[in-house]
Scaffold this motif. Structure first.
Motif, PDB file in Angstrom:
ATOM      1  N   ARG A  44      20.238   1.750  13.852  1.00 51.57           N
ATOM      2  CA  ARG A  44      19.890   0.536  13.097  1.00 51.57           C
ATOM      3  C   ARG A  44      18.534  -0.002  13.522  1.00 51.57           C
ATOM      4  O   ARG A  44      17.706  -0.372  12.683  1.00 51.57           O
ATOM      5  N   GLU A  45      18.295  -0.074  14.824  1.00 53.30           N
ATOM      6  CA  GLU A  45      17.032  -0.607  15.334  1.00 53.30           C
ATOM      7  C   GLU A  45      15.848   0.258  14.882  1.00 53.30           C
ATOM      8  O   GLU A  45      14.842  -0.265  14.406  1.00 53.30           O
ATOM      9  N   VAL A  46      15.988   1.571  15.038  1.00 58.53           N
ATOM     10  CA  VAL A  46      14.910   2.488  14.675  1.00 58.53           C
ATOM     11  C   VAL A  46      14.637   2.432  13.174  1.00 58.53           C
ATOM     12  O   VAL A  46      13.486   2.348  12.747  1.00 58.53           O
ATOM     13  N   MET A  47      15.687   2.440  12.375  1.00 58.20           N
ATOM     14  CA  MET A  47      15.506   2.445  10.924  1.00 58.20           C
ATOM     15  C   MET A  47      14.979   1.105  10.418  1.00 58.20           C
ATOM     16  O   MET A  47      14.182   1.083   9.472  1.00 58.20           O
ATOM     17  N   ALA A  48      15.371   0.012  11.020  1.00 58.04           N
ATOM     18  CA  ALA A  48      14.849  -1.294  10.611  1.00 58.04           C
ATOM     19  C   ALA A  48      13.339  -1.347  10.828  1.00 58.04           C
ATOM     20  O   ALA A  48      12.588  -1.800   9.951  1.00 58.04           O
ATOM     21  N   GLU A  49      12.885  -0.869  11.978  1.00 57.66           N
ATOM     22  CA  GLU A  49      11.452  -0.859  12.249  1.00 57.66           C
ATOM     23  C   GLU A  49      10.724   0.097  11.301  1.00 57.66           C
ATOM     24  O   GLU A  49       9.645  -0.208  10.801  1.00 57.66           O
ATOM     25  N   TYR A  50      11.323   1.250  11.044  1.00 54.43           N
ATOM     26  CA  TYR A  50      10.730   2.229  10.138  1.00 54.43           C
ATOM     27  C   TYR A  50      10.591   1.643   8.731  1.00 54.43           C
ATOM     28  O   TYR A  50       9.541   1.770   8.100  1.00 54.43           O
ATOM     29  N   LEU A  51      11.624   0.981   8.256  1.00 51.45           N
ATOM     30  CA  LEU A  51      11.563   0.380   6.919  1.00 51.45           C
ATOM     31  C   LEU A  51      10.517  -0.718   6.841  1.00 51.45           C
ATOM     32  O   LEU A  51       9.812  -0.834   5.835  1.00 51.45           O
ATOM     33  N   GLN A  52      10.394  -1.518   7.883  1.00 53.01           N
ATOM     34  CA  GLN A  52       9.355  -2.547   7.896  1.00 53.01           C
ATOM     35  C   GLN A  52       7.979  -1.914   7.785  1.00 53.01           C
ATOM     36  O   GLN A  52       7.113  -2.408   7.059  1.00 53.01           O
ATOM     37  N   MET A  53       7.765  -0.809   8.507  1.00 55.44           N
ATOM     38  CA  MET A  53       6.490  -0.108   8.457  1.00 55.44           C
ATOM     39  C   MET A  53       6.225   0.428   7.050  1.00 55.44           C
ATOM     40  O   MET A  53       5.126   0.288   6.520  1.00 55.44           O
ATOM     41  N   VAL A  54       7.246   1.020   6.427  1.00 54.05           N
ATOM     42  CA  VAL A  54       7.090   1.569   5.081  1.00 54.05           C
ATOM     43  C   VAL A  54       6.772   0.459   4.086  1.00 54.05           C
ATOM     44  O   VAL A  54       5.868   0.600   3.253  1.00 54.05           O
ATOM     45  N   PHE A  55       7.491  -0.665   4.162  1.00 55.20           N
ATOM     46  CA  PHE A  55       7.237  -1.776   3.243  1.00 55.20           C
ATOM     47  C   PHE A  55       5.852  -2.363   3.447  1.00 55.20           C
ATOM     48  O   PHE A  55       5.176  -2.722   2.481  1.00 55.20           O
ATOM     49  N   LEU A  56       5.394  -2.439   4.680  1.00 54.93           N
ATOM     50  CA  LEU A  56       4.053  -2.953   4.958  1.00 54.93           C
ATOM     51  C   LEU A  56       2.998  -2.022   4.356  1.00 54.93           C
ATOM     52  O   LEU A  56       2.043  -2.492   3.731  1.00 54.93           O
ATOM     53  N   GLU A  57       3.190  -0.721   4.518  1.00 57.59           N
ATOM     54  CA  GLU A  57       2.250   0.239   3.936  1.00 57.59           C
ATOM     55  C   GLU A  57       2.233   0.135   2.416  1.00 57.59           C
ATOM     56  O   GLU A  57       1.169   0.188   1.798  1.00 57.59           O
ATOM     57  N   LEU A  58       3.397  -0.003   1.810  1.00 55.76           N
ATOM     58  CA  LEU A  58       3.466  -0.155   0.357  1.00 55.76           C
ATOM     59  C   LEU A  58       2.744  -1.416  -0.102  1.00 55.76           C
ATOM     60  O   LEU A  58       2.007  -1.402  -1.083  1.00 55.76           O
ATOM     61  N   HIS A  59       2.962  -2.497   0.620  1.00 57.82           N
ATOM     62  CA  HIS A  59       2.319  -3.768   0.282  1.00 57.82           C
ATOM     63  C   HIS A  59       0.796  -3.640   0.366  1.00 57.82           C
ATOM     64  O   HIS A  59       0.073  -4.124  -0.514  1.00 57.82           O
ATOM     65  N   GLU A  60       0.318  -2.979   1.421  1.00 57.68           N
ATOM     66  CA  GLU A  60      -1.117  -2.797   1.594  1.00 57.68           C
ATOM     67  C   GLU A  60      -1.703  -1.938   0.480  1.00 57.68           C
ATOM     68  O   GLU A  60      -2.795  -2.214  -0.015  1.00 57.68           O
ATOM     69  N   GLU A  61      -0.973  -0.894   0.089  1.00 54.58           N
ATOM     70  CA  GLU A  61      -1.444  -0.025  -1.006  1.00 54.58           C
ATOM     71  C   GLU A  61      -1.491  -0.777  -2.323  1.00 54.58           C
ATOM     72  O   GLU A  61      -2.426  -0.606  -3.105  1.00 54.58           O
ATOM     73  N   MET A  62      -0.507  -1.612  -2.581  1.00 51.15           N
ATOM     74  CA  MET A  62      -0.449  -2.355  -3.834  1.00 51.15           C
ATOM     75  C   MET A  62      -1.498  -3.467  -3.868  1.00 51.15           C
ATOM     76  O   MET A  62      -1.934  -3.841  -4.949  1.00 51.15           O
ATOM     77  N   SER A  63      -1.885  -3.971  -2.717  1.00 51.15           N
ATOM     78  CA  SER A  63      -2.880  -5.032  -2.643  1.00 51.15           C
ATOM     79  C   SER A  63      -4.306  -4.512  -2.784  1.00 51.15           C
ATOM     80  O   SER A  63      -5.208  -5.280  -3.076  1.00 51.15           O
ATOM     81  N   ALA A  64      -4.468  -3.225  -2.521  1.00 46.88           N
ATOM     82  CA  ALA A  64      -5.829  -2.655  -2.541  1.00 46.88           C
ATOM     83  C   ALA A  64      -6.320  -2.404  -3.949  1.00 46.88           C
ATOM     84  O   ALA A  64      -5.690  -2.384  -4.911  1.00 46.88           O
TER      85      ALA A  64
END
Length: 64
Positions: A44-64
């Motif tokens: 749970r801990e590892v996947m929660a951090e991984y998902l946060q990273m993925v969502f942050l990357e998606l947000h950055e891509e969509m903002s660019a």
């Protein structure tokens, strides 16, 4: 439980097993975990951090 848990997670993705297993094991290693000793709480801990990273990357891509 660990290795069985890891194999269950990998199989549940429905994606090609070899590349997913490599990425999953690299993710665990980054967090100091091993598939053999992995607990559900550690997963749970590892996947929660991984998902946060993925969502942050998606947000950055969509903002660019």
């Amino acid at each position: 439980m660990g290795e069985t848990l890891a194999k269950t997670v990998i199989a549940a993705t429905g994606l090609p097993q070899d590349p997913v297993e490599k990425e999953f094991n690299a993710l665990l290693e980054k967090h100091g975990k091993t598939p053999e000793t992995l607990t559900i709480e550690e997963l749970r801990e590892v996947m929660a951090e991984y998902l946060q990273m993925v969502f942050l990357e998606l947000h950055e891509e969509m903002s660019a």
